[in-house]
Design an enzyme around this catalytic site. Structure first.
Site, short mmCIF file in Angstrom:
data_model
loop_
_atom_site.label_atom_id
_atom_site.label_comp_id
_atom_site.label_asym_id
_atom_site.label_seq_id
_atom_site.Cartn_x
_atom_site.Cartn_y
_atom_site.Cartn_z
N LYS A 13 68.21 46.93 4.76
CA LYS A 13 67.10 47.82 5.13
C LYS A 13 66.43 47.34 6.43
CE LYS A 13 64.91 47.12 1.20
NZ LYS A 13 65.81 46.16 0.55
N ARG A 18 59.07 51.66 -4.14
CA ARG A 18 59.92 50.85 -5.02
C ARG A 18 59.74 51.18 -6.49
NH1 ARG A 18 60.61 46.05 -1.34
NH2 ARG A 18 61.80 44.60 -2.56
N ARG A 22 70.86 34.47 5.02
CA ARG A 22 69.93 35.15 5.94
C ARG A 22 69.02 34.13 6.64
NH1 ARG A 22 66.34 39.88 3.86
NH2 ARG A 22 65.84 38.37 2.24
N ARG A 65 63.79 32.58 4.30
CA ARG A 65 62.66 33.12 3.53
C ARG A 65 62.47 32.37 2.22
NH1 ARG A 65 62.89 39.65 3.49
NH2 ARG A 65 62.63 39.31 1.25
N ARG A 87 65.10 39.06 -8.20
CA ARG A 87 64.83 40.24 -7.35
C ARG A 87 65.87 41.33 -7.62
NH1 ARG A 87 65.08 37.45 -1.81
NH2 ARG A 87 64.99 39.55 -0.94
P1 AP5 Z 1 68.37 42.58 5.54
O1 AP5 Z 1 68.45 43.64 6.56
O2 AP5 Z 1 67.39 41.48 5.74
O3 AP5 Z 1 68.26 43.22 4.09
P2 AP5 Z 1 67.02 43.90 3.35
O4 AP5 Z 1 67.54 45.08 2.61
O5 AP5 Z 1 65.90 44.11 4.31
O6 AP5 Z 1 66.71 42.76 2.31
P3 AP5 Z 1 65.29 42.16 1.83
O7 AP5 Z 1 65.61 40.88 1.15
O8 AP5 Z 1 64.30 42.13 2.95
O9 AP5 Z 1 64.88 43.24 0.80
P4 AP5 Z 1 63.79 43.12 -0.27
O10 AP5 Z 1 63.63 44.54 -0.64
O11 AP5 Z 1 64.11 42.18 -1.37
O12 AP5 Z 1 62.58 42.38 0.48
P5 AP5 Z 1 61.18 42.89 1.03
O13 AP5 Z 1 60.85 42.09 2.20
O14 AP5 Z 1 61.14 44.36 1.11
O15 AP5 Z 1 69.86 41.94 5.42
C1 AP5 Z 1 70.08 40.81 4.59
C2 AP5 Z 1 71.08 39.85 5.30
O16 AP5 Z 1 72.34 40.50 5.42
C3 AP5 Z 1 70.66 39.47 6.72
O17 AP5 Z 1 71.03 38.14 6.95
C4 AP5 Z 1 71.48 40.42 7.62
O18 AP5 Z 1 71.76 39.85 8.87
C5 AP5 Z 1 72.75 40.60 6.79
N1 AP5 Z 1 73.34 41.94 6.93
C6 AP5 Z 1 72.68 43.13 7.03
N2 AP5 Z 1 73.58 44.15 7.13
C7 AP5 Z 1 74.81 43.58 7.04
C8 AP5 Z 1 76.14 44.11 7.06
N3 AP5 Z 1 76.37 45.42 7.18
N4 AP5 Z 1 77.18 43.24 6.94
C9 AP5 Z 1 76.94 41.90 6.83
N5 AP5 Z 1 75.71 41.34 6.80
C10 AP5 Z 1 74.66 42.17 6.92
O19 AP5 Z 1 60.21 42.49 -0.19
C11 AP5 Z 1 59.96 41.13 -0.48
C12 AP5 Z 1 58.99 41.05 -1.66
O20 AP5 Z 1 57.74 41.66 -1.30
C13 AP5 Z 1 59.44 41.77 -2.93
O21 AP5 Z 1 60.31 40.98 -3.72
C14 AP5 Z 1 58.10 42.05 -3.61
O22 AP5 Z 1 57.59 40.89 -4.22
C15 AP5 Z 1 57.19 42.38 -2.42
N6 AP5 Z 1 57.20 43.81 -2.09
C16 AP5 Z 1 57.66 44.38 -0.94
N7 AP5 Z 1 57.54 45.71 -0.98
C17 AP5 Z 1 56.99 46.01 -2.19
C18 AP5 Z 1 56.66 47.23 -2.81
N8 AP5 Z 1 56.86 48.43 -2.22
N9 AP5 Z 1 56.11 47.16 -4.07
C19 AP5 Z 1 55.89 45.97 -4.68
N10 AP5 Z 1 56.20 44.78 -4.14
C20 AP5 Z 1 56.76 44.79 -2.89
MG MG Z 2 63.95 43.36 4.51
#
Ligand code: AP5
Ligand code: MG
Length: 221
Positions: free
Chosen positions: A13, A88, A127, A160, A171
């Site tokens: 994402k 989410r 990552r 992270r 997660r």
């Molecule tokens: P990346 O692009 O970083 O993936 P991502 O989908 O953004 O993964 P996240 O871990 O950020 O998602 P998340 O939903 O758990 O975290 P968030 O920050 O939203 O890619 C991952 C890796 O793969 C990278 O190294 C990249 O280079 C590589 N990659 C990407 N595409 C690739 C490809 N095609 N091929 C190979 N490699 C590739 O949330 C964190 C925390 O915040 C949550 O756990 C929760 O506690 C809280 N939170 C956030 N939003 C909410 C919400 N709406 N409600 C409640 N709590 C929330």
């Molecule tokens: Mg992300």
């Protein structure tokens, strides 16, 4: 144009949001980034969210909705935005639709990135992120030019806090239990576009731009 990038942790994402921002000149709204900024600033909200995030749980709907409400009402979101990591839960999705309705706006595209769980684990464990500009990398799949250093701003890359093995597993479970059901919610609204998130980063960018430019390519299932 308002886009939601949807998918499990590690599905890409954030990576694809960076592309959408550059190609369509709209801001990224990442609730994860906003919460991490609050944790870093040690604000009351950040202190409240830290333990939940470290354990891989979801921060309360009320807190995240408050952040999104403030952000979408800012001037730079007037011609659109790309949401990453929000909504989410069904309740967050209902609230988003009501909120946008109040601005006479709607969600134009929900793009779901589908990736199997083994690949998600390997992506998250490798990552690395720039703590200064937020740019994301991977030690194998998306390397910076100089190991451990951000291409854009030269800062040292970090891992992270929630990318540890136990938290990653939690997660992924939380995603299955509380978030995955949103796919059929968006499908029923006729705005869901599924793409395989397993190809190369540039192939996925091409699929996303086809969906947005033509308004429909991609598996509508
Ligand atoms: P990346 O692009 O970083 O993936 P991502 O989908 O953004 O993964 P996240 O871990 O950020 O998602 P998340 O939903 O758990 O975290 P968030 O920050 O939203 O890619 C991952 C890796 O793969 C990278 O190294 C990249 O280079 C590589 N990659 C990407 N595409 C690739 C490809 N095609 N091929 C190979 N490699 C590739 O949330 C964190 C925390 O915040 C949550 O756990 C929760 O506690 C809280 N939170 C956030 N939003 C909410 C919400 N709406 N409600 C409640 N709590 C929330
Ligand atoms: Mg992300």
């Amino acid at each position: 144009m308002n886009v939601v990038l949807f998918g499990p942790p590690g599905s890409g994402k954030g990576t694809q949001a960076q592309f959408v921002v550059e190609r369509y000149c709209i801001p990224q709204i990442s609730t994860g980034d906003m919460l991490r900024a609050a944790v870093k600033a040690k604000s009351p909200l950040g202190n409240m969210a830290k333990a939940i995030m470290d354990a891989g749980g979801l921060v309360s709907d009320e807190i995240v909705l408050g952040l999104v409400k403030d952000r979408v009402s800012q001037d730079d979101c007037a011609s659109g935005f790309v949401l990453d990591g929000f909504p989410r839960t069904i309740s967050q999705a209902d609230s988003l639709i009501t909120l946008l309705d109040g601005f006479s706006k709607k969600i134009d595209f929900v793009i779901s990135l589908d990736v199997d769980s083994q690949e998600l684990i390997s992506r998250l464990s490798g990552r690395r992120t720039c703590p200064v500009c937020g740019k994301g990398y991977h030690v194998i799949y998306n390397k910076p030019e100089r190991e451990g250093v951000c291409d854009s701003c030269g800062a040292l890359l970090v891992q992270r806090d929630d990318d540890t093995e136990n938290t990653v597993i939690n997660r992924l479970n939380v995603y299955e239990m509380q978030t995955a059901a949103l796919k059929s919610y968006f499908k029923d609204l006729g705005i869901l576009h599924c793409v395989s998130g397993s190809g190369s980063i540039s192939d996925i960018q091409t699929q996303i731009s086809s969906i947005i430019d033509i308004g429909g390519i991609g598996d509508h299932s």
